[in-house]
Design a protein around this motif. Structure first.
Motif, mmCIF file in Angstrom:
data_model
loop_
_atom_site.group_PDB
_atom_site.id
_atom_site.type_symbol
_atom_site.label_atom_id
_atom_site.label_comp_id
_atom_site.label_asym_id
_atom_site.label_seq_id
_atom_site.Cartn_x
_atom_site.Cartn_y
_atom_site.Cartn_z
ATOM 1 N N ILE A 110 -16.776 29.911 8.003
ATOM 2 C CA ILE A 110 -15.920 29.809 6.820
ATOM 3 C C ILE A 110 -14.466 29.621 7.224
ATOM 4 O O ILE A 110 -13.746 28.790 6.649
ATOM 5 C CB ILE A 110 -16.095 31.055 5.924
ATOM 6 N N SER A 111 -14.005 30.358 8.221
ATOM 7 C CA SER A 111 -12.616 30.237 8.683
ATOM 8 C C SER A 111 -12.354 28.875 9.292
ATOM 9 O O SER A 111 -11.274 28.288 9.091
ATOM 10 C CB SER A 111 -12.294 31.324 9.708
ATOM 11 N N LEU A 112 -13.319 28.353 10.022
ATOM 12 C CA LEU A 112 -13.175 27.023 10.614
ATOM 13 C C LEU A 112 -13.093 25.957 9.520
ATOM 14 O O LEU A 112 -12.245 25.052 9.593
ATOM 15 C CB LEU A 112 -14.344 26.748 11.558
ATOM 16 N N TYR A 113 -13.935 26.069 8.521
ATOM 17 C CA TYR A 113 -13.892 25.130 7.398
ATOM 18 C C TYR A 113 -12.554 25.225 6.677
ATOM 19 O O TYR A 113 -11.942 24.220 6.327
ATOM 20 C CB TYR A 113 -15.050 25.424 6.435
ATOM 21 N N THR A 170 -9.767 22.198 6.324
ATOM 22 C CA THR A 170 -9.380 21.649 5.020
ATOM 23 C C THR A 170 -7.931 21.920 4.652
ATOM 24 O O THR A 170 -7.325 21.122 3.931
ATOM 25 C CB THR A 170 -10.283 22.207 3.902
ATOM 26 N N THR A 171 -7.343 23.008 5.129
ATOM 27 C CA THR A 171 -5.971 23.336 4.712
ATOM 28 C C THR A 171 -4.925 23.049 5.775
ATOM 29 O O THR A 171 -3.741 23.055 5.480
ATOM 30 C CB THR A 171 -5.869 24.822 4.317
ATOM 31 N N GLY A 172 -5.333 22.864 7.005
ATOM 32 C CA GLY A 172 -4.362 22.564 8.051
ATOM 33 C C GLY A 172 -4.221 23.698 9.044
ATOM 34 O O GLY A 172 -4.689 24.811 8.844
ATOM 35 N N GLN A 176 -4.320 32.454 10.353
ATOM 36 C CA GLN A 176 -4.648 33.839 10.043
ATOM 37 C C GLN A 176 -6.046 33.976 9.437
ATOM 38 O O GLN A 176 -6.570 35.083 9.340
ATOM 39 C CB GLN A 176 -3.610 34.481 9.129
ATOM 40 N N SER A 177 -6.686 32.872 9.080
ATOM 41 C CA SER A 177 -8.051 32.941 8.552
ATOM 42 C C SER A 177 -9.043 33.393 9.620
ATOM 43 O O SER A 177 -10.156 33.782 9.299
ATOM 44 C CB SER A 177 -8.464 31.589 7.970
ATOM 45 N N PHE A 178 -8.656 33.358 10.876
ATOM 46 C CA PHE A 178 -9.533 33.812 11.963
ATOM 47 C C PHE A 178 -9.422 35.314 12.237
ATOM 48 O O PHE A 178 -10.020 35.818 13.171
ATOM 49 C CB PHE A 178 -9.244 33.035 13.255
ATOM 50 N N THR A 197 -12.445 37.748 14.049
ATOM 51 C CA THR A 197 -12.007 38.499 15.221
ATOM 52 C C THR A 197 -12.337 39.984 15.064
ATOM 53 O O THR A 197 -12.863 40.612 15.991
ATOM 54 C CB THR A 197 -10.487 38.313 15.437
ATOM 55 N N ILE A 198 -12.078 40.531 13.895
ATOM 56 C CA ILE A 198 -12.382 41.942 13.640
ATOM 57 C C ILE A 198 -13.885 42.182 13.685
ATOM 58 O O ILE A 198 -14.352 43.180 14.256
ATOM 59 C CB ILE A 198 -11.780 42.389 12.297
#
Length: 168
Positions: free
Chosen positions: A110-113, A117-119, A124-126, A130-131
């Motif tokens: 999901i974070s990769l997608y 899509t957003t740049g 920080q979506s990763f 990571t957690i």
């Protein structure tokens, strides 16, 4: 997963160690000397685990790991024995392990997608993958620590009872 088997050669009959482990398993929680609980599966095979855990899940799915203790006499005059200690993963381990692995992979995808899509500015979506990977690593670390602790307790029983042994 690789098999975790530790083998010891004991210079004594297996009956004495068998009696010590059985009495420890059957003792009341407050009278235990080595903090071991367990199940007696066969004549000389036991599954031992910690008496009191520091984490309790509701519903209780059993111990995180167990240690399978197998005692066998080696020679005919019963003066030498072999002690095999094998780690068995409990149902709690499998639930925590597979949930954390599935959650890590899902949040990473999901974070990769989201990143594609957003740049690149939304790195920080990763944070969530990571957690969840850190949680996955902590579960592995706790099980490794518990395994070493249980093996140390069995070795401690051998030392306290003055049973001569050799790690193979």
């Amino acid at each position: 997963m690789k098999e975790n088997i530790t083998t010891y050669k004991i210079y004594e009959n297996s009956i004495r160690l068998n009696q010590i482990i059985v009495s420890e398993i059957k003792e009341n929680v407050f009278k235990k000397r080595f903090n071991l609980s367990g199940d007696i599966t066969n004549n000389n095979i036991f599954e031992v685990y910690n008496c009191v855990s520091f984490i309790v899940f509701k519903p209780n799915l059993g111990p995180l790991i167990k240690l399978k203790v197998n005692l066998e006499n080696v020679n005919n005059n019963k003066t030498e024995s072999v002690l095999k200690l094998e780690r068995l993963n409990g149902f709690t381990f499998y639930v925590q392990y597979w949930f954390s692995l599935f959650f890590t992979i899902t949040t990473f995808i999901i974070s990769l997608y989201y990143l594609i899509t957003t740049g690149i500015d939304n790195i920080q979506s990763f944070l969530l993958p990571t957690i969840s990977f850190i949680y996955f690593s902590i579960i592995k670390l706790i099980t490794k620590s518990l395994t070493k602790s249980l093996i140390f307790r069995i070795e401690n029983i051998l030392k306290i009872e003055k049973i001569k042994f050799l790690k193979l």
